[in-house]
Design an enzyme around this catalytic site. Structure first.
Site, PDB file in Angstrom:
ATOM      1  N   SER A 208       0.851  -1.188   0.000  1.00 23.15           N
ATOM      2  CA  SER A 208       0.000   0.000   0.000  1.00 23.15           C
ATOM      3  C   SER A 208       0.892   1.244   0.000  1.00 23.15           C
ATOM      4  O   SER A 208       2.059   1.172  -0.397  1.00 23.15           O
ATOM      5  CB  SER A 208      -0.944  -0.021   1.207  1.00 23.15           C
ATOM      6  OG  SER A 208      -1.928   0.968   1.061  1.00 23.15           O
ATOM      7  N   ASN A 209       0.370   2.388   0.422  1.00 18.40           N
ATOM      8  CA  ASN A 209       1.175   3.617   0.443  1.00 18.40           C
ATOM      9  C   ASN A 209       0.753   4.498   1.607  1.00 18.40           C
ATOM     10  O   ASN A 209      -0.141   4.149   2.373  1.00 18.40           O
ATOM     11  CB  ASN A 209       1.066   4.349  -0.908  1.00 18.40           C
ATOM     12  CG  ASN A 209      -0.379   4.679  -1.218  1.00 18.40           C
ATOM     13  OD1 ASN A 209      -1.006   5.434  -0.495  1.00 18.40           O
ATOM     14  ND2 ASN A 209      -0.916   4.098  -2.281  1.00 18.40           N
ATOM     15  N   HIS A 210       1.382   5.676   1.716  1.00 17.17           N
ATOM     16  CA  HIS A 210       1.193   6.531   2.895  1.00 17.17           C
ATOM     17  C   HIS A 210      -0.048   7.419   2.843  1.00 17.17           C
ATOM     18  O   HIS A 210      -0.249   8.248   3.723  1.00 17.17           O
ATOM     19  CB  HIS A 210       2.406   7.456   3.077  1.00 17.17           C
ATOM     20  CG  HIS A 210       3.641   6.726   3.504  1.00 17.17           C
ATOM     21  ND1 HIS A 210       3.717   6.027   4.673  1.00 17.17           N
ATOM     22  CD2 HIS A 210       4.840   6.575   2.889  1.00 17.17           C
ATOM     23  CE1 HIS A 210       4.911   5.483   4.783  1.00 17.17           C
ATOM     24  NE2 HIS A 210       5.614   5.793   3.710  1.00 17.17           N
TER      25      HIS A 210
END
Ligand code: C5P
Length: 400
Positions: A208-210
């Site tokens: 995933s990502n931030h």
């Protein structure tokens, strides 16, 4: 500038135990720079004191019928100055008196003199709320244009659980801001994507990502406040979704889930804002069992995900389409090319740098472009202000 700045809100308080929660509402509105007068009923002052109300509101209370101030009749002056009246909690007795035009409290006198928006947050035991007399009074008020917020299900003063608990302070706050906002997006149905998407690797791990979803949620909130019906399709968010009935939430996880949900909604919307930080790749085959930690290195085999924004750009009829572009170099050239390639009407571009990380922060700096080039530079500020400025640009171009 905060959204409630330069607004004057009158907060009426009825005699119910949830009056203590209204203190928090006063604080929240003050933080947002509203000026406030509190008008407690006689019964309310058994639950909260004038000292607390005056300290938090930084203003004298209106508590006596026919009170005067410097020779002015207070309830008349208050009604002229106020932008909005909210009554929280609105007890059964107060609702009945409002419905029948009673004027034996300064709050009721002020209401009768007031021409602007009135919101009430009923709070009482379930049977009192469900009583035909209360329901008839609520119907009378609703038909008169009074906005009814709640009540919620939950813990009641008696220790029982049920319908009748005053709506949350956050919900009241959101409704107040909404009622103070002109409805220039009324009649528009909008789609907003927000947050990250999540691609599973095995039953416990994922890519995933931030992204926190703050920018997308700020856009959904601003659109809803301005009268649009908003479909918010989102991955896991780090921020709460505003408790407004015109925001519909569609939680998803993977890019494929998001695409499916977006395409289901796309035909009915006139505006689509793709703010989600979509995972560009997914694991070719999700492992059924947890990947063991036996090898020194493992290789992930990733395949490209569909581009949701580009797919929306090919739909017909196409909604007014806005994408986001996070770039680390050549912002203008790359963002303009993206706008053209994905057939967007506008692109909101962020130059990602140490001073503007954009992801998971409260502030953002945005350059809005169309397919020909730059339209507006929004300097770094809070994401809710950025959202409002983006919508101002959309409003100038969207055909209503
Ligand atoms: O191409 P890039 O990922 O930089 O474009 C960003 C824009 O495209 C954002 O608006 C994002 O929501 C959207 N996007 C998408 N589906 C993808 C990748 C990006 O909708 N698979």
């Amino acid at each position: 500038m905060k959204q409630a700045a330069a607004k004057h809100v009158t907060i009426g308080i009825g005699g119910g135990i949830s009056a203590y929660r209204t203190l928090e509402l006063i604080r929240l509105l003050k933080k947002n720079e509203a000026s406030i007068t509190v008008a407690p009923t006689k019964a309310a002052l058994h639950f909260v004191t004038e000292l607390s109300l005056e300290t938090l509101s930084q203003n004298a209370c209106l508590s006596l019928p026919l009170q005067t101030n410097n020779g002015q009749i207070s309830h008349i002056e208050e009604a002229y100055q106020s932008d909005l009246i909210i009554i929280a909690p609105a007890t059964c007795d107060l609702i009945a008196k409002m419905a029948h035009g009673f004027a034996d409290e300064i709050l009721l006198q002020t209401l009768l003199s007031f021409q602007g928006p009135v919101l009430i947050a009923p709070a009482m035991e379930t049977h009192m709320w469900q009583h035909p007399a209360t329901q008839a009074n609520i119907e009378t008020l609703r038909n008169r244009g009074v906005q009814i917020i709640g009540p919620d299900n939950g813990d009641l003063a008696s220790g029982r659980q049920g319908l009748g608990r005053m709506a949350s302070v956050n919900a009241l706050f959101e409704h107040i801001l909404s009622a103070l906002t002109p409805k220039d997006f009324a009649g528009i149905e909008a789609l907003v994507t927000a947050g990250p998407t999540v691609e599973n690797l095995d039953p416990v791990r994922f890519l995933s990502n931030h992204s926190s979803g703050k920018m997308g949620v700020a856009l959904a909130r601003a659109l809803a406040q301005r009268g649009a019906l908003v479909h918010l399709v989102h991955g896991p968010l780090s921020v709460a979704i505003p408790e407004l009935s015109n925001i519909k939430s569609y939680p998803v996880r993977s890019t494929h889930d998001m695409l499916e949900q977006v395409l289901e909604l796309a035909a009915n919307v006139q505006l689509a804002i793709c703010c989600a930080a979509v995972a560009d790749y997914r694991q070719a085959k999700i492992a059924q069992e947890k990947i063991k930690r036996s090898e020194d290195t493992i290789t992930l085999s990733l395949v490209k995900n569909p581009d949701i924004l580009a797919r929306l750009g090919q739909t017909s009829p196409k909604p007014f389409l806005i994408g986001f572009a996070a770039e680390t170099a050549n912002l203008e050239i790359n963002a303009k090319a993206k706008c053209q390639q994905k057939n967007c009407d506008l692109i909101c571009a962020n130059l990602i740098s140490k001073s503007n990380p954009a992801f998971a922060t409260d502030d953002n700096e945005v350059l809005i472009l169309d397919q020909k080039g730059p339209v507006l530079h929004i300097k770094s500020q809070r994401k809710d202000c950025v959202a409002r400025l983006i919508l101002d640009t959309v409003h100038q171009r969207l055909v209503f």
